[in-house]
Design an enzyme around this catalytic site. Structure first.
Site, PDB file in Angstrom:
ATOM      1  N   THR A 126       0.157   0.378   1.147  1.00 33.46           N
ATOM      2  CA  THR A 126       1.117  -0.013   2.185  1.00 33.46           C
ATOM      3  C   THR A 126       0.471  -0.844   3.282  1.00 33.46           C
ATOM      4  O   THR A 126       1.069  -1.055   4.323  1.00 33.46           O
ATOM      5  CB  THR A 126       1.735   1.240   2.834  1.00 33.46           C
ATOM      6  OG1 THR A 126       0.655   2.045   3.302  1.00 33.46           O
ATOM      7  CG2 THR A 126       2.564   2.022   1.854  1.00 33.46           C
ATOM      8  N   SER A 158      -3.818   4.376  13.666  1.00 27.48           N
ATOM      9  CA  SER A 158      -2.754   4.116  12.708  1.00 27.48           C
ATOM     10  C   SER A 158      -2.767   2.693  12.212  1.00 27.48           C
ATOM     11  O   SER A 158      -3.205   1.779  12.907  1.00 27.48           O
ATOM     12  CB  SER A 158      -1.397   4.456  13.315  1.00 27.48           C
ATOM     13  OG  SER A 158      -0.940   3.363  14.052  1.00 27.48           O
ATOM     14  N   LYS A 159      -2.312   2.567  10.987  1.00 29.27           N
ATOM     15  CA  LYS A 159      -2.237   1.248  10.378  1.00 29.27           C
ATOM     16  C   LYS A 159      -1.341   0.359  11.230  1.00 29.27           C
ATOM     17  O   LYS A 159      -1.603  -0.802  11.437  1.00 29.27           O
ATOM     18  CB  LYS A 159      -1.574   1.353   9.004  1.00 29.27           C
ATOM     19  CG  LYS A 159      -2.454   1.894   7.933  1.00 29.27           C
ATOM     20  CD  LYS A 159      -1.738   1.767   6.603  1.00 29.27           C
ATOM     21  CE  LYS A 159      -2.176   2.872   5.665  1.00 29.27           C
ATOM     22  NZ  LYS A 159      -1.597   2.841   4.361  1.00 29.27           N
ATOM     23  N   ARG A 160      -0.250   0.969  11.671  1.00 30.32           N
ATOM     24  CA  ARG A 160       0.766   0.180  12.383  1.00 30.32           C
ATOM     25  C   ARG A 160       0.234  -0.472  13.657  1.00 30.32           C
ATOM     26  O   ARG A 160       0.607  -1.572  13.998  1.00 30.32           O
ATOM     27  CB  ARG A 160       1.980   1.055  12.688  1.00 30.32           C
ATOM     28  CG  ARG A 160       3.207   0.574  11.953  1.00 30.32           C
ATOM     29  CD  ARG A 160       4.309   1.580  12.005  1.00 30.32           C
ATOM     30  NE  ARG A 160       4.040   2.699  11.116  1.00 30.32           N
ATOM     31  CZ  ARG A 160       4.299   3.958  11.395  1.00 30.32           C
ATOM     32  NH1 ARG A 160       4.805   4.287  12.557  1.00 30.32           N
ATOM     33  NH2 ARG A 160       4.047   4.896  10.523  1.00 30.32           N
TER      34      ARG A 160
END
Ligand code: GLU
Length: 478
Positions: free
Chosen positions: A11, A248-250
């Site tokens: 993702t 976090s990736k986000r």
């Protein structure tokens, strides 16, 4: 035999938390002579990000985390790719339907949205509208080609399980949703595919982020429904950015690839990540991957969240750079050196030698050597240094003396420059620092430099050295 797996969903990039999961799975297996496998959980096409699978392969390869059972390592299987195994999952879901542990659901998206909107709960549970649909109706609707999903029928009661890190956890099944196992596109949800594959691949230890603790009871109910053995669970607390925020990736927080781009070494990152939530028995911090493979054990895992500390990582990276063989270091440093030093005739190998013990990352070389191409427009206050016992007056005098002495030097090497300068200090009756500090300042224009006065002079060459000393004199004269 112990078998672990890293089961990433492609993702986006691999952030440090994912890398840590992969590393711990690998170490748990390797420390006990077990196998570590890689399984790409890509059944959720909506979350699929192009290129993310390659990032996973690249990261693991660079980090030295080798998976077993891949075609490139001589096994019969690939890294397992879930989207290529879809037929299996639906068969298993149908088995559960036959056992009364799962059911077809024909509810439309519209109905489910309404249900969600009308619910006061944060997580709206499915209302089991299709649970007791007569068999005939189900068959008819399937024959009509109506869209359906297959849902898990959560049994009544409580589910208890033991986690190696978190201990015993009990959840009231009432809190669990009849989750979808097979989606309307015929693909398994990753929750379902995850359980089936863990079973089929004989996974003995499931290691993953603590965000999966709440899903684990649902997984266990599936194992029970099939009559399969439940694996050992090892949930890991989150890796935090600070005390209140998760990495976090986000938010684009530290990913392995970004750290590599910033000049961190894979082996230092791995060493640092190993200690993010795990403490070795001995009081020691520097470990190679091979050493970790020997000493890792789950007793050292911590329940409290680890904070990703870039300062600590930078220190550790610096230790790896210091310990590195010079030729290997130079190979890594050369592109940055060539990029940051354009002045001809500068001995880049020599410059590399000076910075090697002083940098935290390879990229720091650029900033450390920026004075070579152009002398910074520095303030003359830099000449005043208490410890070096220099003032503006002393510096001016020293620079003038140094200039006339250096103008006559033929043997422009560090050794000869150093002895001439210290000899001059002796003759002038001043401390070495009272001349070396002003010369160092004039040559670098910075409060710190990777080497001392004579080394700087040798590096810059005679012409540039004399030029910079004159600039220093002019500054101090005014
Ligand atoms: N596919 C899940 C993820 O990427 C991992 C689930 C698991 O490890 O059990 O977060």
């Amino acid at each position: 035999m112990i078998r672990t797996r890293f089961a990433p969903s492609p993702t986006g990039y691999m952030h440090i938390g994912n890398l840590r999961t992969a590393l711990y799975e690998y170490l748990i297996a390797k420390s006990q002579g077990g196998k570590f496998i890689l399984r790409i959980e890509d059944t959720d096409r909506e979350r699929f990000v192009e290129g993310a699978v390659d990032v996973i392969y690249e990261t693991l390869a660079m980090a030295g985390i080798k998976y077993d059972e891949g075609p490139d390592v001589g096994g019969d299987y690939g890294p397992y790719i879930q989207s290529e195994r879809k037929n299996n999952y639906i068969d298993y879901a149908k088995q559960l339907v036959d056992k009364g542990e799962a059911y077809y659901c024909f509810c439309t998206k519209q109905r489910l949205d309404e249900l969600k909107n009308n619910s006061s709960d944060k997580i709206a549970k499915y209302d089991r509208h299709c649970l007791n649909m007569p068999k005939q109706e189900i068959e008819q609707r399937l024959k009509n080609g109506e869209e359906y999903v297959i849902r898990q029928k959560i049994r009544e009661g409580k589910t208890t399980f033991k986690d190696v890190v978190y201990g015993e956890i009990t959840v009231d099944n009432d809190e669990l949703d009849d989750q979808i196992l097979i989606k309307s596109d015929g693909l398994a949800t990753y929750n379902f595919a995850n359980v089936i594959d863990d079973h089929l691949m004989n996974i003995t230890h499931v290691v993953r982020g603590s965000e999966y603790l709440s899903s684990t009871p649902k997984y266990n109910l599936l194992y029970e429904a099939f009559g399969w053995e439940i694996p050992t669970y090892i949930h890991l607390p989150a890796v935090m950015k600070n005390s209140g925020e998760k990495l976090s990736k986000r938010n684009g927080d530290a990913s392995f690839q970004d750290l590599i781009k910033k000049g961190y070494l894979p082996e230092a990152i791995i060493n640092y990540v190993a200690l993010l939530g795990w403490a070795p028995k001995e009081n020691r911090e520097i470990y190679s991957l091979e050493e970790l493979e020997k000493v890792f054990n789950t007793d050292g895992l911590s329940k409290s969240p680890a904070i990703f500390d870039i300062v600590k990582l930078t220190w550790m990276n610096g230790e790896y750079i210091k310990a590195m063989d010079f030729d290997k270091f130079y190979e890594l440093a050369e592109p940055v050196l060539k990029q940051s030093v354009k002045t001809e005739k500068i001995d880049l190998k020599k410059a590399a030698g000076y910075v090697k013990t002083r940098i935290g990352t390879i990229n720091e070389i650029a900033q450390m050597l920026d004075f070579i191409d152009s002398l910074p427009d520095y303030d003359k206050a830099l000449y005043v240094h208490k410890k070096m016992k220099t003032t503006e007056e002393i510096s001016l005098k020293s620079l003038k003396e140094a200039l006339s002495m250096l103008e006559n030097i033929q043997d422009w090497t560090n050794d000869s420059l150093y002895s001439s300068m210290t000899e001059l200090c002796k003759n002038l009756g001043i401390k070495n620092s009272q001349l070396l500090w002003p010369v160092r300042t004039a040559l670098s224009g910075k409060p710190t430099s990777p080497c001392g006065a004579s080394e700087l002079a040798e590096l810059l060459g005679k012409e540039e050295t004399l030029k910079r000393i004159k600039i220093g004199i002019d500054k101090l004269v005014i």
